[in-house]
Design an enzyme around this catalytic site. Structure first.
Site, PDB file in Angstrom:
ATOM      1  N   SER A  46       0.213  -1.077  -0.072  1.00  7.90           N
ATOM      2  CA  SER A  46       0.240  -0.010  -0.051  1.00  7.90           C
ATOM      3  C   SER A  46       0.994   1.865  -0.088  1.00  7.90           C
ATOM      4  CB  SER A  46      -0.677   0.410   1.594  1.00  7.90           C
ATOM      5  OG  SER A  46      -2.001   1.239   0.376  1.00  7.90           O
ATOM      6  N   GLU A  47       0.909   1.980  -0.630  1.00  8.89           N
ATOM      7  CA  GLU A  47       1.524   3.099  -1.055  1.00  8.89           C
ATOM      8  C   GLU A  47       1.872   4.400  -0.223  1.00  8.89           C
ATOM      9  OE1 GLU A  47      -0.761   2.619  -3.322  1.00  8.89           O
ATOM     10  OE2 GLU A  47      -1.563   4.864  -4.454  1.00  8.89           O
ATOM     11  N   ASN A  48       0.832   3.773   0.610  1.00  9.79           N
ATOM     12  CA  ASN A  48       1.008   5.037   2.123  1.00  9.79           C
ATOM     13  C   ASN A  48       2.263   4.511   3.014  1.00  9.79           C
ATOM     14  OD1 ASN A  48      -0.977   3.013   1.978  1.00  9.79           O
ATOM     15  ND2 ASN A  48      -1.927   4.689   4.224  1.00  9.79           N
ATOM     16  N   SER A  88       8.193   4.019   0.999  1.00  9.66           N
ATOM     17  CA  SER A  88       7.703   3.254  -0.409  1.00  9.66           C
ATOM     18  C   SER A  88       7.797   3.709  -1.492  1.00  9.66           C
ATOM     19  CB  SER A  88       5.795   4.013   0.171  1.00  9.66           C
ATOM     20  OG  SER A  88       5.190   3.586  -0.454  1.00  9.66           O
TER      21      SER A  88
END
Lengths: 211, 235
Positions: A46-48, A88
């Site tokens: 998840s890019e967060n 990330s």
């Protein structure tokens, strides 16, 4: 019969391989997570700032500090890890993610993708999509074959502002699958949804592709 | 030197001025420095350039500073879920620089690390690269992006020790880490301040050197944008 949203996601899921690290976009791509073959180990990013996305939490497990990139509440796994946004995107841009599945408004026959803005109308922003298409090893687009007006979405040239140029490897629509083995080759129609004919696809597609 | 201040207004005292650039941590409403945002609003400071991945939602987070018209320009990657933002932007009242999320994180990391620019593949061939220097490395084209240095960073942490070492919690870390390094001064609000020696030095996410001032912001009523759950199967 055309594929449903779930069936499109299941088709994209057939591209997963054991040990893959994968980033899924919002919408139909998220459904790919429900279609990971049993016994296959796939780690969702998840890019967060998380590796190892777990399922949606039970009501009494909801944690506002634990969300996915679509800002939905999620859960963690014993193998999960957390990190900052710079880390990330280092793993995204650095080519460490094996596969990403994204939605799109348009894809061109040269593999360009547009999915982040409609000038004068929709101003949401690109989020992490430009980084994903620039850095991830394999890019799969999952989208309806035609727009609400019935226009082809796989077209000769994108008309909307691009998210990435010459980046798409595979397109899964409700009618069929297009793929290209490398960025020098044209897209090829490799699969039809049950009951859909190649003529039907040709009639609803303005992009050039190999039949 | 004592880094801890009684509240957000005190922690920001002397740091705010019109036209300044502020880096704000958070992703959506997760891990946003809400006490500090409220204090910026109360101060009335205006013409702000705010660097933040998102712009809050209507009347939450940075959405409050949009409503009060204190922001002149946003540098963000994604601003959906915010009607007031969209209205101001389409009406030409608010300047917006859309920046890809990874590029935004790296611009802040780089700025804070003394790197004024870097080359990335992200955005090549799109309007993001227009007017920027392109360069080929090993047969691929990259675009030059600038590091960001801000006058002030505002971030939200989970636990801090009295020295200002910070630990974040789960996905609330997000942009707080790179944003904290990009400001000339970083002010952090946290849920708990503990004695030095309590946190494991091997598990510090943000070393104290970056945190100049801090405040205890608890108790928090953390907001959720999209509450998604599964149901337990009956036994």
């Amino acid at each position: 019969m055309a594929w449903t949203r779930d069936q499109m996601a299941a088709r994209a899921a057939r591209e997963l391989r054991d040990g893959y690290y994968v980033n899924l976009g919002i919408g139909i791509p998220t459904l790919v997570a429900n279609n990971i073959p049993p016994g296959m180990e796939v780690t969702l990013q998840s890019e967060n700032g998380m590796l190892g996305i777990g399922p949606f939490p039970y009501e009494d497990e909801i944690d506002p500090d634990l969300i996915n990139a679509g800002k939905q509440t999620i859960s963690e796994l014993p193998s999960s890890s957390y990190f900052g946004s710079e880390q990330s995107f280092a793993m995204i841009r650095g080519g460490h993610i094996d596969l990403t599945v994204l939605g799109a408004m348009e894809v061109s026959e040269k593999g360009d993708i547009a999915n982040w803005m409609i000038p004068g109308k929709m101003v949401k922003g690109m989020g992490g999509a430009m980084d994903l298409v620039a850095g991830v090893k394999k890019i799969i687009v999952v989208m309806e074959h035609v727009s609400k007006n019935g226009d082809s979405k796989f077209i000769p040239e994108c008309t909307l502002p691009l998210t990435g140029k010459d980046v798409v490897d595979m397109i899964v629509t409700d009618l069929c699958v297009f793929q290209r083995p490398d960025h020098q080759s044209p897209f090829r129609l490799i699969e039809l949804a049950p009951g859909v004919t190649a003529d039907e696809v040709a009639a609803r597609t303005t992009a050039r592709y190999e039949a | 030197m004592k880094k801890s201040y009684p509240d957000a207004a005190a922690a920001l005292d002397g740091l705010l001025f019109d036209g300044m650039t502020i880096c704000a941590g958070g992703f959506g409403l997760c891990g946003i420095p809400e006490r500090l945002i409220d204090a910026v609003r109360e101060s009335g400071v205006k013409d702000l350039i705010v660097v933040s991945n998102n712009a809050g939602i209507d009347n939450e987070g940075l959405g409050k500073l949009l409503r009060s018209r204190q922001i002149r320009k946003m540098i963000s990657s994604y601003v959906g879920e915010n009607k007031e933002f969209e209205r101001q932007y389409l009406a030409g009242e608010l300047e917006v620089e859309f920046c890809p999320q990874g590029t935004l994180a790296e611009r802040c990391r780089a700025g804070g690390a003394g790197i004024p620019g870097f080359y990335t593949k992200t955005g090549v061939g799109t309007i993001v690269a227009e007017g920027k220097e392109l360069k080929e490395f090993d047969g691929e084209t990259y675009v030059l992006e600038r590091g960001i240095r801000a006058d002030l960073s505002i971030v939200k942490g989970w636990k801090a020790d009295e020295a200002g070492n910070l630990v974040f919690r789960k996905t609330a870390r997000n942009f707080n880490q790179p944003m904290a390094t990009a400001g000339k001064v970083c002010v952090a609000e946290v849920e708990e301040i503990v004695a030095v020696g309590t946190l494991d030095p091997d598990c510090i996410h943000l070393p104290s050197i970056y945190v100049k001032r801090m405040l205890l912001g608890a108790p928090y009523e953390k907001k959720i944008e999209f509450r998604t759950t599964r149901t337990r199967e009956a036994a």
